[in-house]
Design a protein around this motif. Structure first.
Motif, PDB file in Angstrom:
ATOM      1  N   ALA A 232       1.059 -12.250 -31.552  1.00 33.45           N
ATOM      2  CA  ALA A 232       0.426 -11.387 -30.551  1.00 33.45           C
ATOM      3  C   ALA A 232       0.203  -9.969 -31.056  1.00 33.45           C
ATOM      4  CB  ALA A 232       1.287 -11.361 -29.285  1.00 33.45           C
ATOM      5  N   TRP A 233       0.938  -9.558 -32.080  1.00 36.77           N
ATOM      6  CA  TRP A 233       0.797  -8.198 -32.591  1.00 36.77           C
ATOM      7  C   TRP A 233      -0.313  -8.072 -33.644  1.00 36.77           C
ATOM      8  CZ3 TRP A 233       6.629  -8.908 -33.302  1.00 36.77           C
ATOM      9  CH2 TRP A 233       7.317  -8.534 -32.134  1.00 36.77           C
ATOM     10  N   VAL A 234      -0.763  -9.172 -34.192  1.00 35.84           N
ATOM     11  CA  VAL A 234      -1.652  -9.117 -35.364  1.00 35.84           C
ATOM     12  C   VAL A 234      -2.989  -8.447 -35.043  1.00 35.84           C
ATOM     13  CG1 VAL A 234      -2.935 -10.494 -37.035  1.00 35.84           C
ATOM     14  CG2 VAL A 234      -0.553 -11.081 -36.490  1.00 35.84           C
ATOM     15  N   ALA A 235      -3.672  -8.899 -33.991  1.00 33.21           N
ATOM     16  CA  ALA A 235      -5.010  -8.380 -33.681  1.00 33.21           C
ATOM     17  C   ALA A 235      -4.991  -6.888 -33.332  1.00 33.21           C
ATOM     18  CB  ALA A 235      -5.656  -9.190 -32.565  1.00 33.21           C
TER      19      ALA A 235
ATOM     20  N   ASP B 133      -1.078   1.719 -47.599  1.00 34.54           N
ATOM     21  CA  ASP B 133      -0.441   1.222 -48.825  1.00 34.54           C
ATOM     22  C   ASP B 133      -0.052   2.330 -49.793  1.00 34.54           C
ATOM     23  OD1 ASP B 133      -0.526  -1.539 -48.123  1.00 34.54           O
ATOM     24  OD2 ASP B 133      -2.649  -1.583 -48.662  1.00 34.54           O
ATOM     25  N   ILE B 134       0.587   3.356 -49.264  1.00 34.34           N
ATOM     26  CA  ILE B 134       1.115   4.432 -50.108  1.00 34.34           C
ATOM     27  C   ILE B 134       2.416   3.950 -50.751  1.00 34.34           C
ATOM     28  CG2 ILE B 134       1.990   6.789 -50.126  1.00 34.34           C
ATOM     29  CD1 ILE B 134       0.259   7.284 -47.612  1.00 34.34           C
ATOM     30  N   SER B 135       2.498   4.039 -52.059  1.00 32.21           N
ATOM     31  CA  SER B 135       3.679   3.563 -52.772  1.00 32.21           C
ATOM     32  C   SER B 135       4.801   4.593 -52.700  1.00 32.21           C
ATOM     33  CB  SER B 135       3.331   3.281 -54.232  1.00 32.21           C
ATOM     34  OG  SER B 135       4.492   2.903 -54.958  1.00 32.21           O
TER      35      SER B 135
ATOM     36  N   VAL C  67       2.209   9.392 -38.224  1.00 26.85           N
ATOM     37  CA  VAL C  67       3.106   8.236 -38.105  1.00 26.85           C
ATOM     38  C   VAL C  67       3.117   7.468 -39.421  1.00 26.85           C
ATOM     39  CG1 VAL C  67       3.602   6.088 -36.891  1.00 26.85           C
ATOM     40  CG2 VAL C  67       2.657   8.042 -35.631  1.00 26.85           C
ATOM     41  N   ALA C  68       4.313   7.227 -39.938  1.00 30.29           N
ATOM     42  CA  ALA C  68       4.493   6.391 -41.126  1.00 30.29           C
ATOM     43  C   ALA C  68       5.173   5.098 -40.729  1.00 30.29           C
ATOM     44  CB  ALA C  68       5.330   7.118 -42.177  1.00 30.29           C
ATOM     45  N   ILE C  69       4.653   3.981 -41.222  1.00 29.85           N
ATOM     46  CA  ILE C  69       5.253   2.661 -40.975  1.00 29.85           C
ATOM     47  C   ILE C  69       5.450   1.986 -42.325  1.00 29.85           C
ATOM     48  CG2 ILE C  69       5.029   0.429 -39.837  1.00 29.85           C
ATOM     49  CD1 ILE C  69       3.336   1.704 -37.705  1.00 29.85           C
ATOM     50  N   PRO C  70       6.694   1.851 -42.781  1.00 31.64           N
ATOM     51  CA  PRO C  70       6.940   1.267 -44.102  1.00 31.64           C
ATOM     52  C   PRO C  70       7.218  -0.232 -44.069  1.00 31.64           C
ATOM     53  CG  PRO C  70       8.939   2.303 -43.294  1.00 31.64           C
ATOM     54  CD  PRO C  70       7.898   2.491 -42.215  1.00 31.64           C
ATOM     55  N   SER C  71       6.908  -0.887 -45.175  1.00 27.08           N
ATOM     56  CA  SER C  71       7.457  -2.200 -45.498  1.00 27.08           C
ATOM     57  C   SER C  71       8.675  -1.981 -46.389  1.00 27.08           C
ATOM     58  CB  SER C  71       6.436  -3.069 -46.234  1.00 27.08           C
ATOM     59  OG  SER C  71       5.410  -3.514 -45.385  1.00 27.08           O
ATOM     60  N   TYR C  72       9.422  -3.046 -46.614  1.00 26.98           N
ATOM     61  CA  TYR C  72      10.591  -2.976 -47.503  1.00 26.98           C
ATOM     62  C   TYR C  72      10.877  -4.371 -48.020  1.00 26.98           C
ATOM     63  CZ  TYR C  72      12.554  -4.039 -42.830  1.00 26.98           C
ATOM     64  OH  TYR C  72      12.785  -4.562 -41.577  1.00 26.98           O
ATOM     65  N   ASP C  73      11.619  -4.455 -49.090  1.00 24.77           N
ATOM     66  CA  ASP C  73      12.011  -5.758 -49.624  1.00 24.77           C
ATOM     67  C   ASP C  73      12.941  -6.459 -48.641  1.00 24.77           C
ATOM     68  OD1 ASP C  73      10.543  -5.599 -51.995  1.00 24.77           O
ATOM     69  OD2 ASP C  73      12.105  -4.397 -52.959  1.00 24.77           O
ATOM     70  N   LEU C  74      13.034  -7.772 -48.759  1.00 26.08           N
ATOM     71  CA  LEU C  74      13.727  -8.574 -47.766  1.00 26.08           C
ATOM     72  C   LEU C  74      14.912  -9.319 -48.368  1.00 26.08           C
ATOM     73  CD1 LEU C  74      10.555 -10.095 -46.049  1.00 26.08           C
ATOM     74  CD2 LEU C  74      11.896  -8.120 -45.266  1.00 26.08           C
ATOM     75  N   CYS C  75      15.912  -9.570 -47.538  1.00 26.31           N
ATOM     76  CA  CYS C  75      17.019 -10.440 -47.919  1.00 26.31           C
ATOM     77  C   CYS C  75      16.491 -11.876 -48.055  1.00 26.31           C
ATOM     78  CB  CYS C  75      18.119 -10.414 -46.863  1.00 26.31           C
ATOM     79  SG  CYS C  75      18.881  -8.801 -46.577  1.00 26.31           S
ATOM     80  N   PRO C  76      17.013 -12.706 -48.949  1.00 24.38           N
ATOM     81  CA  PRO C  76      18.157 -12.443 -49.830  1.00 24.38           C
ATOM     82  C   PRO C  76      17.779 -11.850 -51.184  1.00 24.38           C
ATOM     83  CG  PRO C  76      17.533 -14.737 -50.007  1.00 24.38           C
ATOM     84  CD  PRO C  76      16.590 -14.120 -48.994  1.00 24.38           C
ATOM     85  N   THR C  77      16.502 -11.497 -51.389  1.00 24.80           N
ATOM     86  CA  THR C  77      16.109 -10.904 -52.665  1.00 24.80           C
ATOM     87  C   THR C  77      16.873  -9.614 -52.910  1.00 24.80           C
ATOM     88  OG1 THR C  77      13.906 -11.869 -52.451  1.00 24.80           O
ATOM     89  CG2 THR C  77      14.153 -10.066 -54.016  1.00 24.80           C
ATOM     90  N   VAL C  78      17.075  -8.835 -51.843  1.00 23.09           N
ATOM     91  CA  VAL C  78      17.884  -7.615 -51.923  1.00 23.09           C
ATOM     92  C   VAL C  78      18.905  -7.647 -50.797  1.00 23.09           C
ATOM     93  CG1 VAL C  78      16.030  -6.242 -52.964  1.00 23.09           C
ATOM     94  CG2 VAL C  78      16.253  -6.319 -50.474  1.00 23.09           C
TER      95      VAL C  78
ATOM     96  N   LYS D  75       4.878  -4.230 -42.630  1.00 13.87           N
ATOM     97  CA  LYS D  75       4.307  -3.125 -41.875  1.00 13.87           C
ATOM     98  C   LYS D  75       3.012  -3.463 -41.151  1.00 13.87           C
ATOM     99  CE  LYS D  75       2.153  -1.275 -46.119  1.00 13.87           C
ATOM    100  NZ  LYS D  75       0.773  -1.638 -45.858  1.00 13.87           N
ATOM    101  N   SER D  76       2.289  -4.475 -41.599  1.00 11.75           N
ATOM    102  CA  SER D  76       0.950  -4.746 -41.060  1.00 11.75           C
ATOM    103  C   SER D  76       0.967  -5.251 -39.621  1.00 11.75           C
ATOM    104  CB  SER D  76       0.226  -5.769 -41.940  1.00 11.75           C
ATOM    105  OG  SER D  76       0.836  -7.040 -41.860  1.00 11.75           O
ATOM    106  N   TYR D  77       2.118  -5.729 -39.121  1.00 10.91           N
ATOM    107  CA  TYR D  77       2.199  -6.272 -37.766  1.00 10.91           C
ATOM    108  C   TYR D  77       2.312  -5.185 -36.694  1.00 10.91           C
ATOM    109  CZ  TYR D  77       3.137 -10.961 -39.634  1.00 10.91           C
ATOM    110  OH  TYR D  77       3.052 -12.174 -40.282  1.00 10.91           O
TER     111      TYR D  77
END
Length: 276
Positions: free
Chosen positions: A28-31, A45-47, A99-110, A82-84
């Motif tokens: 429901a959040w995608v659109a 996509d700011i690194s 407004v900044a909305i970040p992504s981050y790495d996910l468990c169990p990779t980190v 972050k895209s959702y």
């Protein structure tokens, strides 16, 4: 008063199956998120780090921003990006904030500790690009991550700490120890030591930073308890706190108010410290 014991910790922390039409989310959040990403002055996509997911989107208002608002998404540290959530910047951007909305790495990779450090790096990077006060909000696991930023062992830089004014945990998880009893811990890989060290409720808050905890009245009992827990403990440690239970909201729609500048949630997030 009659006590009770939790017999199924997985169910206690399960949202989707316990919400009517819970399978509608996160689709429901995608659109609305996609639509917002293509409006206005957006920098995507700011690194902020070395990994592919170490990126954030920055949404800018017209004119000079009043300050920086950062929203950190949930997903139990194992899902989503972050895209959702882009549309949740609407209320703050329309109120004149960046407004900044970040992504981050996910468990169990980190580990969760590594994710916490990543979020600090993202906030520091965005704060270097936008002047003024810094306000943070996070949902669910994101609530854990933003409250970790206002602990006295925060990984935020001293420069960002000095600008941090208000942290809002939306249905946040503030004591990680109960998750040791869930099947999710196969992905989270917590032990008692890391769960204790990573729990904001077991730390001291930074002085001079306000805390708001916000939860839906229709949420699972554990999310209501986790919300009350942090407010109660940190109030006793001298933090200026408020706890809000929003009626008729569940775990997924409790964040909707961020998309509306006139909503009680957005007005609470951005309110002047003198009115707190």
């Amino acid at each position: 008063m009659t006590g009770f014991a939790v017999s199924d910790w997985d169910d206690a922390y399960e949202n989707g199956r316990n919400i009517p039409n819970g399978s509608d989310w996160p689709v429901a959040w995608v659109a609305p998120a996609q639509a917002f990403r293509h409006r206005g002055s957006n920098r995507l996509d700011i690194s902020y780090g070395k990994s592919e997911r170490s990126r954030y989107d920055l949404f800018l208002p017209e004119g000079t921003p009043k300050g920086l608002f950062v929203f950190v998404h949930g997903g139990y540290w194992v899902a989503l990006d972050k895209s959702y959530w882009s549309h949740l910047a609407t209320g703050a951007v329309d109120s004149g904030w960046a407004v900044a909305i970040p992504s981050y790495d996910l468990c169990p990779t980190v580990s969760i500790a590594e994710i916490t450090a990543q979020i600090a790096a993202a906030i520091d990077h965005a704060a270097a690009a936008v002047s003024g006060p810094v306000v943070l909000a996070g949902h669910s696991a994101g609530g854990h991550l933003v409250t970790a930023m206002m602990c006295d062992n925060t990984p935020l830089s001293p420069a960002t700490q000095s600008r941090l004014r208000h942290v809002i945990s939306l249905s946040g998880l503030h004591d990680l120890r109960p998750l040791l009893a869930t099947k999710r811990n196969e992905m989270l890989r917590l032990d008692m030591a890391s769960a204790t060290a990573g729990s904001p409720a077991l730390q001291r808050p930074l002085p001079g930073v306000r805390l708001t905890t916000w939860v839906g009245g229709g949420e699972r009992q554990e999310f209501l308890r986790q919300t009350a827990l942090l407010t109660n403990i940190w109030h006793g440690l001298g933090c200026t706190t408020q706890a809000i239970v929003e009626p008729d909201r569940h775990h997924f729609n409790v964040i909707d108010g961020l998309a509306d500048r006139s909503s009680p949630l957005t007005r609470t997030v951005l309110r002047d410290p003198d009115d707190f």
